[in-house]
Structure formats: structure tokens, C-alpha cells
Design an enzyme around this catalytic site. Structure first.
Site, mmCIF file in Angstrom:
data_model
loop_
_atom_site.group_PDB
_atom_site.id
_atom_site.type_symbol
_atom_site.label_atom_id
_atom_site.label_comp_id
_atom_site.label_asym_id
_atom_site.label_seq_id
_atom_site.Cartn_x
_atom_site.Cartn_y
_atom_site.Cartn_z
ATOM 1 N N SER A 232 -6.453 2.835 5.375
ATOM 2 C CA SER A 232 -7.139 4.451 5.518
ATOM 3 C C SER A 232 -5.609 4.787 6.298
ATOM 4 O O SER A 232 -4.849 3.859 6.475
ATOM 5 C CB SER A 232 -8.369 4.573 5.492
ATOM 6 N N LYS A 233 -5.697 6.281 6.162
ATOM 7 C CA LYS A 233 -4.366 6.587 6.727
ATOM 8 C C LYS A 233 -4.353 6.494 8.631
ATOM 9 O O LYS A 233 -2.896 6.597 8.483
ATOM 10 C CB LYS A 233 -5.021 8.189 6.874
ATOM 11 N N ARG A 234 -5.758 5.644 9.343
ATOM 12 C CA ARG A 234 -5.461 4.940 10.179
ATOM 13 C C ARG A 234 -3.827 4.091 10.958
ATOM 14 O O ARG A 234 -3.460 3.885 11.444
ATOM 15 C CB ARG A 234 -6.845 4.953 10.536
ATOM 16 N N GLY B 60 -1.770 4.298 9.037
ATOM 17 C CA GLY B 60 -0.885 4.754 8.654
ATOM 18 C C GLY B 60 -0.110 4.644 7.357
ATOM 19 O O GLY B 60 1.321 5.277 6.576
#
Ligand code: GLU
Length: 481
Positions: free
Chosen positions: A251-253, A255
Site C-alpha cells: 500500500s501507500k504506506r 511507499g
């Protein structure tokens, strides 16, 4: 049988690495088998439609070099490749299913379904349609249709169980009782993904459905639909999940950004393709560095792994460095060009070989080559080595200047600069770092004497003079340390 496979994105957002991996595996498999790779746009969800999405999906695929054989902007024998332009096909399939009793009209309102969901939640029951409209009297249905009541069409999931045969996972058996009476046509008349993709995979003669394994739970519904419509199902291949290094879904978490952002972060498409290919597959040779044509040659869909793949950013960096070094020098210069637009052509050509060996990402180009565009503007942090003082640094720079004044700059000046170090009792490395900062303003540059050669004698002498003047100015302003 010629392989025909497809990448079938819904244009609801940017192309992300996990989806690009699905597209790549379809591409590799089709090319390996001398088959056909199709791009089909699954745009029947009007609510989640995002206007810019299609353009970035196509740009992302093309950046990676994954041109499709049939699809948008290319056409093909099964046009159109947009589901929103194929609605009559889905309607005809839905009508057939209703006629045979394999599907039924459901008049339940969204409010009732919401209340049903809540009560199931309260009772700790799995969510799902309770079948209220399953066995409505046909006369009642006809009356409500005639009265213009809104309805969806649901599939009538039979009893028993359904087997999904997957090329890499083998056979999975699903109890039909766990399958919802899936909505096939929404009340706006648009098909859901399930109906549209089954109809299109059949109509487009798709032989293999290669997609992320988040679709595995839907596969039994698809298999049932093929059976109800009297069609042969394609071969399924569900690709393993892509996880972050902490083994949570990527996920975005972590990067994880849109695919094209990797281009802006200085990654080569060659490296990205190589990296994505290894998310769930491996050539098994121990050598991970591969180009797209090599991947096509080596790809074996039966060797796709079942266990999740981990997105390892350090590995991407490593592959990027390898692909940077593998570029022919002129090609490397062309890739660097957009990152240093002001750099003169002949200087770029001459400097490229000096930096190609040491770059991990193209974003490093301005830092490494900026000194060829402009002299350091003031900032000369670190020009005075820790173990020496400003006055000594001025002396060393003056002596080094004399060396540069005596001959054209280049690696041949090294002995003269070693003498300077010895005379002042400095380490050679200290002399070179002071010079590096004097000439470039940065502690990280291509090899210094080669860099000096690119600057030319006059420029080198001018930059040393400016550094000496700056040090003297600073010394005049406050006591030299
Ligand atoms: N439109 C689906 C998606 O966005 C495609 C799934 C499939 O390949 O069947 O992922």
C-alpha cells in the site's frame, strides 16, 4: 490453440505496480506462446469512473514497453474494447439467463439490503442476499416490470459445489452455499464486472485469464456462469499477492506509488519490468538481471509461485543500477538528458561515462553533473578538512593551483597533487576533497581529475581562485579557526 490473454483494467485510478505486474505476466505469456495480448477496458462502474485513468494506464503500459496487440487505439477483430460500448452483448446474456431460470429479477430496495446486511452483522452471520426475490411468481414479476419497478438481475447460484481449476494452484473446490446470488445487471442497466468479464472473455476468445489472486474468490461464480451460458471456461491463473516488506498488503504506506511515479523517481522502464517480473516468478537460474526479450524467452507460466511476493525496494534499486550500466553510452546519455536540460551536448557525452558506473537512479544526475552547468555558488561546506584550518587550506589550494596552471587538467596531474599533500603534511584524500569542493561545490562527483578535464584549465583556475577568495573573505570577516 493460439493463446489469447488480456489485461482488463477498470479505469478507476492510476496504474499501480501490482496491476502492472498482472499486465506484464499476460504480455510475457502471450509473447512466449506467440499468442495475442489484449487490452480491454472494464468501464461499467459509472460511479468509480475516473476520466484521467485510461490515459495513465496506457501511458504506463507503453512506458514499460508492453504494447498490446488488440485494444484501445489499436483496434482488432473484437472491437470495441471498451465494455461501456458492448452493453447489448451483456443484456443478451442476462436475458438468456433469466429465460432459463439461471438468473432472476430482484426488486429489493437498497434500504432493505442495507437493513439485511446490518441484521446479519448483528447476528454474526456472513453477509449475503437472503433470496427474497428468488422465487417470485412470474406473473408478479411481469407486473412489476410492466409497472416500471427498478430491479437488478441476480444469478441463481445452485446447490452443490464448484471446482475452479487454476494452472498453478491446481483445483479449488468451493461450496456453492458460500457464494452470494451475485448481481449481474445493476438497476442502471449496466452489467457488473462478473457478467461483463465472462461474456467478453468468451466473445473475445480468451484462452487464459491471468489476474491477481484477489479474484480467486470470484472465480467459482465465473465458472458457474460459463456453465449456465453453455460456454467453455478459459484456463485460470491467479497471481500471488504482492506484499510490503512487513508482509502486509502492499500500500501507500510502503511507499508504493503509481507506476509512472517510478519514472519520475529516476527508474528505468527496463529495471521496472525486470523487477515486476520477479514478483511471483523466477527464471530459476540464479541470475535476476533480465531484459524484456530475455524475460519473454524464459517465461514459464507454470512456474508462477503460489506464495505471496514481497516488494523489495532495495532490490529495485539494485536492478536499476544494473540496467543503467547495461545501457550503451549514447543511450545512457539520452536517458540522462531530461535530468540536466542545461548541460551542453558535448559535455554530457563526455561526462556520461564518468557517472554511468556510479548511478543508482537517474535523479542523481543533477547532483553529479550540475558542476558542469554552473560554478559552485558560494556554498563550500567541507572545503576545510576537519584536521586542518582555513589558512592551511588556502595554502594548499594555492599550491594545487600551480599544478593545474602547469598542465592541462587530467589524471596526469595526480603525482603533482600528491607532492602538494606531502609538502603540507596532508593526506592525499584531504587534498582531493578540498579540491573537489572548490571545483564542484559537492563532496560527491565523478572522478575528480576527469571532471577537471571536462571543465578545462581556465575554468579550473577560476574556480580555485574563487574558493581562495571566499576563504580569505571568510577569514577577514571573523578569526580563522
Ligand atoms: N477489471 C478487473 C480489475 O480491475 C479485472 C479482473 C480480471 O482480470 O478478471 O482488476
Amino acid at each position: 490453440m493460439k493463446v489469447r490473454d488480456r489485461y482488463a483494467p477498470s479505469p478507476t485510478g492510476a496504474l499501480h505496480p501490482g496491476n502492472a505486474r498482472s499486465a506484464l505476466f499476460n504480455y510475457l505469456f502471450a509473447h512466449r506462446e506467440e499468442g495475442t495480448f489484449i487490452l480491454r477496458i472494464e468501464d461499467t462502474d459509472r460511479r468509480r469512473h475516473d476520466d484521467g485513468s485510461l490515459a495513465t494506464i496506457m501511458e504506463g503500459l507503453r512506458w514499460l514497453g508492453l504494447e498490446w496487440d488488440e485494444g484501445p487505439e489499436r483496434g482488432g477483430p473484437h472491437e470495441p474494447y471498451f465494455q461501456s460500448e458492448r452493453l447489448p452483448l451483456y443484456q443478451a446474456a442476462a436475458d438468456r439467463l433469466v429465460a432459463t431460470g439461471d438468473a432472476y429479477r430482484c426488486f429489493c430496495t437498497p434500504e432493505r439490503l442495507e437493513e439485511l446486511r446490518r441484521s446479519q452483522e448483528r447476528a454474526h452471520m456472513p453477509p449475503g442476499y437472503d433470496g427474497r426475490c428468488r422465487d417470485l411468481d412470474p406473473a408478479v414479476v411481469a407486473g412489476r416490470v410492466a409497472a416500471g419497478d427498478r430491479a437488478v438481475i441476480r444469478m441463481r447460484v445452485p446447490g452443490g459445489s464448484t471446482a475452479v481449476v487454476d494452472l498453478v494452484r491446481g483445483t479449488s473446490e468451493f461450496a456453492n452455499a458460500t457464494l452470494d446470488d451475485q448481481v449481474l445487471v445493476k438497476s442502471d442497466g449496466y452489467p457488473t464486472y462478473h457478467l461483463a468479464s465472462v461474456v467478453d472473455d468468451h466473445e473475445m476468445d480468451i484462452t487464459h485469464v491471468v489476474r491477481g489472486d484477489e479474484w480467486l474468490p470470484s472465480a467459482p461464480k465465473h465458472v458457474l456462469l460459463y456453465g449456465m451460458l453453455g460456454w467453455e471456461p478459459p484456463v485460470f491463473v491467479h497471481l500471488p499477492l504482492v506484499l510490503g516488506p512487513d508482509r502486509a498488503k502492499l500500500s501507500k504506506r510502503h511507499g508504493a506509488v503509481a507506476l509512472l511515479e517510478y519514472r519520475d523517481l529516476g527508474y528505468l522502464p527496463e529495471a521496472m519490468v525486470n523487477f515486476l517480473a520477479l514478483l511471483g516468478w523466477s527464471p530459476g537460474t540464479g541470475d535476476d538481471f533480465m531484459t524484456l526479450p530475455q524475460l519473454v524467452q524464459a517465461f514459464d507460466i507454470e512456474k508462477v509461485q503460489v506464495s505471496p511476493a514481497v516488494f523489495d525496494a532495495a532490490k529495485l534499486d539494485h536492478l536499476n543500477g544494473q540496467h543503467i550500466r547495461a545501457l550503451p553510452p549514447e543511450e545512457f546519455a539520452a536517458r540522462v538528458r531530461p535530468w540536466v536540460p542545461e548541460l551542453r551536448e558535448e559535455l554530457l557525452a563526455a561526462a556520461a561515462p564518468l557517472v554511468q558506473e556510479r548511478m543508482t537512479r537517474l535523479t542523481e544526475a543533477p547532483g553529479l553533473l550540475g558542476f558542469l552547468v554552473a560554478a559552485p555558488d558560494g556554498g563550500r561546506d567541507g572545503i576545510v578538512p576537519k584536521k586542518h584550518d582555513r589558512a592551511a587550506t588556502i595554502e594548499v589550494l594555492r599550491d594545487a593551483r600551480a599544478v593545474f596552471a602547469g598542465a592541462d587538467p587530467g589524471p596526469g596531474l595526480e603525482p603533482g597533487l600528491r607532492d602538494v599533500a606531502t609538502r603540507h603534511d596532508w593526506k592525499f584524500g584531504e587534498v582531493m576533497m578540498t579540491l573537489r569542493i572548490a571545483l564542484t561545490g559537492s563532496p560527491v562527483t565523478p572522478p575528480l581529475l576527469e571532471s577537471a578535464a571536462l571543465l578545462g584549465q581556465e575554468e579550473v583556475l577560476g574556480r580555485i581562485d574563487a574558493s581562495v577568495a571566499a576563504l580569505e573573505g571568510a577569514a577577514g570577516g571573523k578569526e580563522a579557526s
